[in-house]
Design a protein around this motif. Structure first.
Motif, PDB file in Angstrom:
ATOM      1  N   TYR A 213      -2.979  25.042  21.267  1.00  0.00           N
ATOM      2  CA  TYR A 213      -2.780  26.174  22.164  1.00  0.00           C
ATOM      3  C   TYR A 213      -1.363  26.701  21.936  1.00  0.00           C
ATOM      4  O   TYR A 213      -0.475  25.963  21.503  1.00  0.00           O
ATOM      5  CB  TYR A 213      -2.907  25.755  23.633  1.00  0.00           C
ATOM      6  CG  TYR A 213      -4.314  25.564  24.124  1.00  0.00           C
ATOM      7  CD1 TYR A 213      -4.890  26.466  25.010  1.00  0.00           C
ATOM      8  CD2 TYR A 213      -5.079  24.460  23.728  1.00  0.00           C
ATOM      9  CE1 TYR A 213      -6.183  26.296  25.487  1.00  0.00           C
ATOM     10  CE2 TYR A 213      -6.376  24.279  24.188  1.00  0.00           C
ATOM     11  CZ  TYR A 213      -6.916  25.200  25.064  1.00  0.00           C
ATOM     12  OH  TYR A 213      -8.192  25.018  25.511  1.00  0.00           O
ATOM     13  N   THR A 214      -1.130  27.987  22.240  1.00  0.00           N
ATOM     14  CA  THR A 214       0.240  28.494  22.192  1.00  0.00           C
ATOM     15  C   THR A 214       0.938  28.155  23.507  1.00  0.00           C
ATOM     16  O   THR A 214       0.297  27.832  24.526  1.00  0.00           O
ATOM     17  CB  THR A 214       0.281  30.012  21.996  1.00  0.00           C
ATOM     18  OG1 THR A 214      -0.296  30.656  23.144  1.00  0.00           O
ATOM     19  CG2 THR A 214      -0.456  30.427  20.730  1.00  0.00           C
ATOM     20  N   LYS A 215       2.250  28.282  23.481  1.00  0.00           N
ATOM     21  CA  LYS A 215       3.028  28.017  24.699  1.00  0.00           C
ATOM     22  C   LYS A 215       2.629  28.980  25.811  1.00  0.00           C
ATOM     23  O   LYS A 215       2.570  28.604  26.984  1.00  0.00           O
ATOM     24  CB  LYS A 215       4.519  28.143  24.386  1.00  0.00           C
ATOM     25  CG  LYS A 215       5.436  27.655  25.492  1.00  0.00           C
ATOM     26  CD  LYS A 215       6.894  27.686  25.040  1.00  0.00           C
ATOM     27  CE  LYS A 215       7.817  27.196  26.136  1.00  0.00           C
ATOM     28  NZ  LYS A 215       9.249  27.263  25.704  1.00  0.00           N
ATOM     29  N   GLU A 216       2.335  30.237  25.449  1.00  0.00           N
ATOM     30  CA  GLU A 216       1.902  31.226  26.432  1.00  0.00           C
ATOM     31  C   GLU A 216       0.592  30.803  27.089  1.00  0.00           C
ATOM     32  O   GLU A 216       0.404  30.952  28.309  1.00  0.00           O
ATOM     33  CB  GLU A 216       1.739  32.593  25.759  1.00  0.00           C
ATOM     34  CG  GLU A 216       1.279  33.713  26.676  1.00  0.00           C
ATOM     35  CD  GLU A 216       2.412  34.360  27.448  1.00  0.00           C
ATOM     36  OE1 GLU A 216       2.136  35.335  28.169  1.00  0.00           O
ATOM     37  OE2 GLU A 216       3.561  33.891  27.333  1.00  0.00           O
ATOM     38  N   GLU A 217      -0.314  30.276  26.305  1.00  0.00           N
ATOM     39  CA  GLU A 217      -1.606  29.831  26.843  1.00  0.00           C
ATOM     40  C   GLU A 217      -1.429  28.659  27.792  1.00  0.00           C
ATOM     41  O   GLU A 217      -2.056  28.605  28.860  1.00  0.00           O
ATOM     42  CB  GLU A 217      -2.544  29.488  25.686  1.00  0.00           C
ATOM     43  CG  GLU A 217      -2.995  30.726  24.927  1.00  0.00           C
ATOM     44  CD  GLU A 217      -3.480  30.469  23.513  1.00  0.00           C
ATOM     45  OE1 GLU A 217      -3.948  31.427  22.865  1.00  0.00           O
ATOM     46  OE2 GLU A 217      -3.409  29.310  23.041  1.00  0.00           O
ATOM     47  N   MET A 218      -0.555  27.738  27.431  1.00  0.00           N
ATOM     48  CA  MET A 218      -0.317  26.583  28.298  1.00  0.00           C
ATOM     49  C   MET A 218       0.416  26.997  29.572  1.00  0.00           C
ATOM     50  O   MET A 218       0.208  26.397  30.631  1.00  0.00           O
ATOM     51  CB  MET A 218       0.463  25.507  27.550  1.00  0.00           C
ATOM     52  CG  MET A 218      -0.316  24.848  26.406  1.00  0.00           C
ATOM     53  SD  MET A 218      -1.972  24.249  26.907  1.00  0.00           S
ATOM     54  CE  MET A 218      -1.557  23.087  28.219  1.00  0.00           C
ATOM     55  N   LYS A 219       1.242  28.018  29.480  1.00  0.00           N
ATOM     56  CA  LYS A 219       1.876  28.539  30.701  1.00  0.00           C
ATOM     57  C   LYS A 219       0.816  29.002  31.688  1.00  0.00           C
ATOM     58  O   LYS A 219       0.863  28.678  32.882  1.00  0.00           O
ATOM     59  CB  LYS A 219       2.792  29.719  30.365  1.00  0.00           C
ATOM     60  CG  LYS A 219       4.099  29.371  29.694  1.00  0.00           C
ATOM     61  CD  LYS A 219       4.846  30.658  29.346  1.00  0.00           C
ATOM     62  CE  LYS A 219       6.084  30.400  28.531  1.00  0.00           C
ATOM     63  NZ  LYS A 219       6.766  31.659  28.131  1.00  0.00           N
ATOM     64  N   MET A 220      -0.154  29.771  31.200  1.00  0.00           N
ATOM     65  CA  MET A 220      -1.199  30.276  32.085  1.00  0.00           C
ATOM     66  C   MET A 220      -2.002  29.136  32.704  1.00  0.00           C
ATOM     67  O   MET A 220      -2.342  29.163  33.899  1.00  0.00           O
ATOM     68  CB  MET A 220      -2.133  31.219  31.327  1.00  0.00           C
ATOM     69  CG  MET A 220      -1.504  32.515  30.898  1.00  0.00           C
ATOM     70  SD  MET A 220      -2.727  33.747  30.375  1.00  0.00           S
ATOM     71  CE  MET A 220      -3.457  34.221  31.958  1.00  0.00           C
ATOM     72  N   ILE A 221      -2.295  28.135  31.919  1.00  0.00           N
ATOM     73  CA  ILE A 221      -3.079  26.995  32.398  1.00  0.00           C
ATOM     74  C   ILE A 221      -2.315  26.234  33.476  1.00  0.00           C
ATOM     75  O   ILE A 221      -2.817  26.023  34.597  1.00  0.00           O
ATOM     76  CB  ILE A 221      -3.444  26.073  31.217  1.00  0.00           C
ATOM     77  CG1 ILE A 221      -4.423  26.771  30.272  1.00  0.00           C
ATOM     78  CG2 ILE A 221      -4.028  24.755  31.720  1.00  0.00           C
ATOM     79  CD1 ILE A 221      -4.581  26.098  28.925  1.00  0.00           C
ATOM     80  N   ASN A 222      -1.104  25.827  33.161  1.00  0.00           N
ATOM     81  CA  ASN A 222      -0.340  24.973  34.072  1.00  0.00           C
ATOM     82  C   ASN A 222       0.177  25.724  35.293  1.00  0.00           C
ATOM     83  O   ASN A 222       0.173  25.184  36.410  1.00  0.00           O
ATOM     84  CB  ASN A 222       0.824  24.328  33.315  1.00  0.00           C
ATOM     85  CG  ASN A 222       0.361  23.357  32.248  1.00  0.00           C
ATOM     86  OD1 ASN A 222      -0.628  22.659  32.413  1.00  0.00           O
ATOM     87  ND2 ASN A 222       1.067  23.323  31.129  1.00  0.00           N
ATOM     88  N   GLU A 223       0.613  26.960  35.089  1.00  0.00           N
ATOM     89  CA  GLU A 223       1.142  27.728  36.214  1.00  0.00           C
ATOM     90  C   GLU A 223       0.058  28.094  37.219  1.00  0.00           C
ATOM     91  O   GLU A 223       0.295  28.093  38.428  1.00  0.00           O
ATOM     92  CB  GLU A 223       1.840  28.990  35.704  1.00  0.00           C
ATOM     93  CG  GLU A 223       3.116  28.712  34.931  1.00  0.00           C
ATOM     94  CD  GLU A 223       3.730  29.968  34.347  1.00  0.00           C
ATOM     95  OE1 GLU A 223       3.423  31.072  34.842  1.00  0.00           O
ATOM     96  OE2 GLU A 223       4.525  29.858  33.397  1.00  0.00           O
ATOM     97  N   THR A 224      -1.141  28.417  36.736  1.00  0.00           N
ATOM     98  CA  THR A 224      -2.240  28.751  37.648  1.00  0.00           C
ATOM     99  C   THR A 224      -2.543  27.583  38.567  1.00  0.00           C
ATOM    100  O   THR A 224      -2.712  27.756  39.786  1.00  0.00           O
ATOM    101  CB  THR A 224      -3.498  29.142  36.844  1.00  0.00           C
ATOM    102  OG1 THR A 224      -3.206  30.305  36.059  1.00  0.00           O
ATOM    103  CG2 THR A 224      -4.671  29.433  37.757  1.00  0.00           C
TER     104      THR A 224
END
Length: 343
Positions: A213-224
């Motif tokens: 995953y990209t860092k942007e994708e993991m941001k969306m996952i974890n932040e949500t």
């Protein structure tokens, strides 16, 4: 009304400029205003509410007497946020530095304002794509518990900063004139390879992680999960840069524990502050980046049942990621704190 000594760090960038626009539009109650940036941008003159301000170089002494510090984002937050807090300021930070710190609230004011009270001087502004998505997820989760979210984003180049916007415009001119294109910004200026964005899509935003995953994708996952206080929520994301100047779009699929109808979803979304339902297939009406750019609200449309699962819903959401996805959300946090005597 009481006024507050306010600083904007990163005042000359895209988000910093939007802070200034919004401070004027919303009549934000600042007393003294400091505009801060890097040494390179120091000396720039900017107008705020009819008064000329000179941008200062950010230093460790910049936050004396500052009560509210609005950080536009970037790696400098790691150094200057603790400095500002020590000087007595409340920092609302738009970088990713503190978002997943368990001691730092991650806030979308319409979604989880109750978490603001737990701050210890720093409040994190979520990723722009996350903000836009959770604005639509929260009202749905209120009526039918979510268990899985699948999102694909269509992110404007302004998410990559002013340089990325300029690069798209340059490439469009080059295509029209038939001149060569030499990309040098996207998918990231510091990356070893760059791609043309005009007439193209780039399925990479930020760097790849070990899980691919990209860092942007993991941001969306974890932040949500953090914003919605639901560690068990399953989220997966694919983030894509598209040749649009401003306003992100997202295709979202949600699976619920219980049944939810299209009518119930529309009613819940329309009643939620900051959300507009634009969903009229008969008239070909749906959210689009062109019409959400410069707007405060996020728009939701293409709402329909997911016929592949028992309890599922598909929708399309658009929002201006420089406003609601960044500067507006941060300013709303400050306004909430002022309204509730938290500063």
């Amino acid at each position: 009304m009481r006024t507050y000594n306010t600083a904007i760090l990163g005042a000359t960038g895209a988000v910093g400029q939007e802070f200034i626009n919004l401070i004027e539009e919303r009549n934000f109650p600042f007393k003294n205003l400091k505009l801060l940036a890097s040494k390179r941008s120091a000396g720039t003159k900017l107008m705020v509410k009819g008064k000329e301000y000179v941008v200062e170089e950010a230093t460790d002494d910049s936050f004396k007497d500052v009560e509210i510090a609005l950080f536009a984002g970037g790696s400098i937050s790691k150094h200057f946020a603790p400095v500002a807090v020590k000087a007595g300021a409340v920092v609302i930070d738009n970088s990713s530095t503190f978002r997943m710190d368990p001691e730092v609230p991650l806030i979308v004011p319409e979604v989880n304002p109750e978490a603001i009270k737990d701050h210890k001087g720093i409040i994190a502004n979520p990723n722009c794509s996350t903000i836009i998505m959770v604005m639509a997820l929260k009202p749905l989760d209120n009526i039918a518990k979510m268990k899985r979210v699948v999102v694909s984003t269509y992110q404007a180049v302004s998410g990559g900063g002013k340089e990325a916007m300029e690069e798209l415009e340059e490439q469009l001119r080059a295509i029209a004139e038939g001149t060569p294109i030499e990309p040098h910004i996207l998918p990231g200026a510091s990356m070893p390879k760059h791609y043309q964005i005009a007439s193209n899509l780039i399925p990479q935003i930020d760097v790849f992680q070990d899980n691919l995953y990209t860092k942007e994708e993991m941001k969306m996952i974890n932040e949500t999960r953090k914003i919605l206080s639901d560690d068990k929520l399953r989220v997966t994301a694919t983030t894509v840069r598209v040749p649009v100047l401003r306003s992100h779009a997202e295709s979202v699929n949600v699976e619920f524990d219980d049944a939810i109808s299209v009518e119930e979803a529309k009613k819940a979304l329309q009643a939620f502050p900051g959300v507009v339902v634009r969903d009229n297939p008969d008239e070909m009406e749906y959210p689009m980046p062109l019409f959400t750019s410069g707007k405060d609200d996020v728009e939701v449309g293409r709402i329909r049942l997911d016929e592949s699962v028992e309890y599922g819903l598909n929708f399309w959401v658009c929002g201006d990621q420089i406003r609601k996805g960044a500067a507006l959300n941060a300013l709303q946090i400050a306004e909430y704190m002022i309204e509730h005597d938290m500063i």
